[in-house]
Design a protein around this motif. Structure first.
Motif, PDB file in Angstrom:
ATOM      1  N   VAL A  34       0.913  -1.100  -0.108  1.00  0.00           N
ATOM      2  CA  VAL A  34      -0.106  -0.183  -0.179  1.00  0.00           C
ATOM      3  C   VAL A  34       0.954   1.230   0.073  1.00  0.00           C
ATOM      4  N   GLY A  35       0.498   2.331  -0.704  1.00  0.00           N
ATOM      5  CA  GLY A  35       1.285   3.794  -0.604  1.00  0.00           C
ATOM      6  C   GLY A  35       1.592   3.989  -2.084  1.00  0.00           C
ATOM      7  N   SER A  36       2.553   5.085  -1.835  1.00  0.00           N
ATOM      8  CA  SER A  36       2.934   5.515  -0.675  1.00  0.00           C
ATOM      9  C   SER A  36       2.172   6.596  -0.121  1.00  0.00           C
ATOM     10  N   VAL A  37       2.089   6.359   1.296  1.00  0.00           N
ATOM     11  CA  VAL A  37       1.283   7.153   2.151  1.00  0.00           C
ATOM     12  C   VAL A  37       2.388   8.318   2.611  1.00  0.00           C
ATOM     13  N   VAL A  81       5.035   5.344 -18.162  1.00  0.00           N
ATOM     14  CA  VAL A  81       5.708   6.797 -17.886  1.00  0.00           C
ATOM     15  C   VAL A  81       4.691   7.177 -16.620  1.00  0.00           C
ATOM     16  N   ASN A  82       5.300   7.657 -15.573  1.00  0.00           N
ATOM     17  CA  ASN A  82       4.009   8.263 -14.652  1.00  0.00           C
ATOM     18  C   ASN A  82       4.647   9.346 -13.940  1.00  0.00           C
ATOM     19  N   ARG A  83       3.490  10.459 -13.838  1.00  0.00           N
ATOM     20  CA  ARG A  83       4.090  11.670 -12.949  1.00  0.00           C
ATOM     21  C   ARG A  83       2.699  12.065 -12.382  1.00  0.00           C
ATOM     22  N   LEU A  84       2.562  11.561 -10.910  1.00  0.00           N
ATOM     23  CA  LEU A  84       1.684  11.603 -10.193  1.00  0.00           C
ATOM     24  C   LEU A  84       1.862  12.438  -9.021  1.00  0.00           C
ATOM     25  N   GLY A  85       3.136  12.416  -8.466  1.00  0.00           N
ATOM     26  CA  GLY A  85       3.642  13.257  -7.488  1.00  0.00           C
ATOM     27  C   GLY A  85       3.258  12.925  -6.162  1.00  0.00           C
ATOM     28  N   ILE A 101      10.389   2.086   3.321  1.00  0.00           N
ATOM     29  CA  ILE A 101      10.795   3.535   3.225  1.00  0.00           C
ATOM     30  C   ILE A 101      11.061   4.121   1.899  1.00  0.00           C
ATOM     31  N   ASN A 102      10.210   4.681   1.220  1.00  0.00           N
ATOM     32  CA  ASN A 102      10.541   5.349  -0.116  1.00  0.00           C
ATOM     33  C   ASN A 102      11.153   6.724   0.095  1.00  0.00           C
ATOM     34  N   ILE A 103      12.511   6.581  -0.381  1.00  0.00           N
ATOM     35  CA  ILE A 103      13.305   8.027  -0.193  1.00  0.00           C
ATOM     36  C   ILE A 103      13.142   8.788  -1.591  1.00  0.00           C
TER      37      ILE A 103
HETATM   38  C1  FMN Z   1       1.669   4.964 -11.696  1.00  0.00           C
HETATM   39  C2  FMN Z   1       2.699   4.434 -10.568  1.00  0.00           C
HETATM   40  C3  FMN Z   1       2.833   5.025  -9.199  1.00  0.00           C
HETATM   41  C4  FMN Z   1       3.792   4.653  -8.620  1.00  0.00           C
HETATM   42  N1  FMN Z   1       3.835   5.030  -7.199  1.00  0.00           N
HETATM   43  C5  FMN Z   1       4.755   4.999  -6.146  1.00  0.00           C
HETATM   44  C6  FMN Z   1       4.646   5.298  -5.183  1.00  0.00           C
HETATM   45  O1  FMN Z   1       3.782   5.908  -4.481  1.00  0.00           O
HETATM   46  N2  FMN Z   1       5.465   4.928  -4.337  1.00  0.00           N
HETATM   47  C7  FMN Z   1       6.749   4.178  -4.486  1.00  0.00           C
HETATM   48  O2  FMN Z   1       7.485   3.723  -3.736  1.00  0.00           O
HETATM   49  N3  FMN Z   1       6.846   3.757  -5.760  1.00  0.00           N
HETATM   50  C8  FMN Z   1       5.816   4.209  -6.728  1.00  0.00           C
HETATM   51  N4  FMN Z   1       6.008   3.512  -8.209  1.00  0.00           N
HETATM   52  C9  FMN Z   1       7.020   2.896  -8.384  1.00  0.00           C
HETATM   53  C10 FMN Z   1       6.698   1.176  -8.546  1.00  0.00           C
HETATM   54  O3  FMN Z   1       6.579   0.933  -7.161  1.00  0.00           O
HETATM   55  C11 FMN Z   1       7.779   0.376  -9.079  1.00  0.00           C
HETATM   56  O4  FMN Z   1       8.959   0.553  -8.025  1.00  0.00           O
HETATM   57  C12 FMN Z   1       8.355   0.879 -10.319  1.00  0.00           C
HETATM   58  O5  FMN Z   1       7.391   1.350 -11.125  1.00  0.00           O
HETATM   59  C13 FMN Z   1       9.100  -0.089 -10.992  1.00  0.00           C
HETATM   60  O6  FMN Z   1       8.396  -1.147 -11.143  1.00  0.00           O
HETATM   61  P1  FMN Z   1       7.804  -1.873 -12.561  1.00  0.00           P
HETATM   62  O7  FMN Z   1       8.943  -1.821 -13.621  1.00  0.00           O
HETATM   63  O8  FMN Z   1       7.045  -2.976 -12.433  1.00  0.00           O
HETATM   64  O9  FMN Z   1       6.868  -0.639 -12.913  1.00  0.00           O
HETATM   65  C14 FMN Z   1       4.972   3.952  -8.977  1.00  0.00           C
HETATM   66  C15 FMN Z   1       5.014   3.578 -10.258  1.00  0.00           C
HETATM   67  C16 FMN Z   1       3.934   3.889 -11.074  1.00  0.00           C
HETATM   68  C17 FMN Z   1       3.831   3.081 -12.589  1.00  0.00           C
END
Ligand code: FMN
Length: 318
Positions: free
Chosen positions: A86-89, A111-115, A166-168
């Motif tokens: 779950v998260g990132s919270v 490609v993602n940019r959600l912030g 811990i997501n840095i």
């Molecule tokens: C839409 C989207 C949202 C993500 N949001 C987070 C996040 O909130 N926290 C985090 O640690 N990683 C986030 N990630 C990264 C993923 O957890 C993962 O580490 C990364 O996408 C690499 O894995 P993949 O090649 O299977 O996509 C996100 C990735 C995507 C595509």
């Protein structure tokens, strides 16, 4: 066609960002509880294992980012995930950035940019306190703009999470340095003491051996149980910074897992994430020393059954 396949086909036909918003709407939680009646698919044979004291049916889980606020825990369970992150919270409700971007690349990547949008810790905490799908550990991934915020989140979620990631990879508003620095990891963990639940450091993709060694050293000094290697790769997309996920990350993930396994003491947990989209790739990371693997882009391409499908392929390879 079963209900789950039909739901996925409908979701797949929508633009990914729209589908993602729908899944994070208020109604998602109602739908999630309905997913409980779907039951859980049979565990792929021969993959059961223990990790940090938890028993898993198989080692393939859903990475952070799909279920930001713990509104899909039953969905993950009914789709057969080995574990769920779950998260990132974040410490406070946060809208994320604009413009938001989420696209599927023809290569199987994203490609993602959600912030890091988050409804804040209370929403996820209350859901996790009540909803505990059997046989599927749930980790919580935390992120913060301050070192103190990590400490607060860790203390809260150590009561309900199987382990905490811990997501840095988020900006540090206190001194404008990034948290993607082993010294900042030490700063964060000062606020987390005493450690009550297993903590795993989630690090960005890198092929720099000295950086990997320093992350490992910082994790050991902090008393962390392991490392999640890695995350999305930073790129520019349509003139704005974004994160690249999917197959093009795989070789880097493999490099990180190999290197960390060769350096880490026995029993140190390693989770591989980045580019896992098949049983073959999952097996390659496990053979290189990962204890578990996570998938994200594969979920966006293949649907919420992706972790189970990858595990089934893995089971057939063994
Ligand atoms: C839409 C989207 C949202 C993500 N949001 C987070 C996040 O909130 N926290 C985090 O640690 N990683 C986030 N990630 C990264 C993923 O957890 C993962 O580490 C990364 O996408 C690499 O894995 P993949 O090649 O299977 O996509 C996100 C990735 C995507 C595509």
């Amino acid at each position: 066609m079963d209900v789950a396949t039909l739901a996925w086909r409908m979701l797949r036909s929508l633009p990914p960002l729209y589908a993602w918003r729908l899944l994070h709407s208020a109604r998602a939680e109602v739908l999630d509880e309905a997913a409980r009646v779907l039951g859980r698919p049979p565990a792929p044979g021969g993959l059961s294992r223990t990790f940090l004291g938890y028993t898993l049916e198989h080692p393939v889980g859903i990475a952070a980012g799909l279920d930001k606020d713990a509104s899909m825990v039953w969905l993950a369970w009914s789709m057969g995930a080995g574990f769920h992150v779950v998260g990132s919270v974040l410490p406070h409700p946060y809208e994320g950035v604009e413009p938001k971007i989420l696209v599927r690349l023809p290569s199987g990547g994203t490609v993602n940019r959600l912030g890091l949008p988050s409804k804040g810790p209370r929403v996820a905490y209350e859901r996790l306190r009540v909803h505990k799908p059997p046989g599927m550990p749930i980790a919580v991934n935390i992120a913060s703009f301050t070192a103190k915020g990590y400490g607060e989140l860790y203390r809260l979620f150590s009561g309900v999470a199987s382990w905490v990631e811990i997501n840095i990879s988020c900006p540090n508003v206190e001194d404008h340095r990034t948290f993607e620095d082993p010294d900042m990891v030490r700063e964060i963990c000062r606020y987390m003491k005493p450690l009550r639940a297993p903590a795993l450091l989630k690090i960005p993709p890198t092929r720099d051996e000295s950086v990997l060694a320093r992350y490992l050293e910082a994790s050991l000094d902090c008393g962390f149980s392991g490392i999640v290697a890695g995350n999305t790769m930073r790129i520019m997309y349509n003139g704005v910074p974004a994160g690249l996920g999917g197959p093009s990350l795989f070789e880097t993930t493999l490099f990180m897992v190999r290197r960390l396994r060769s350096l880490a003491p026995r029993g140190f947990a390693l989770v591989g994430v980045g580019g896992v989209d098949s049983g073959y790739r999952a097996k390659t990371l496990l053979d290189a020393g990962a204890d578990l693997v996570e998938v994200m882009s594969a979920v966006i391409h293949r649907g919420p059954f992706a972790p189970w499908l990858v595990a089934r392929e893995l089971s057939q390879l063994l």
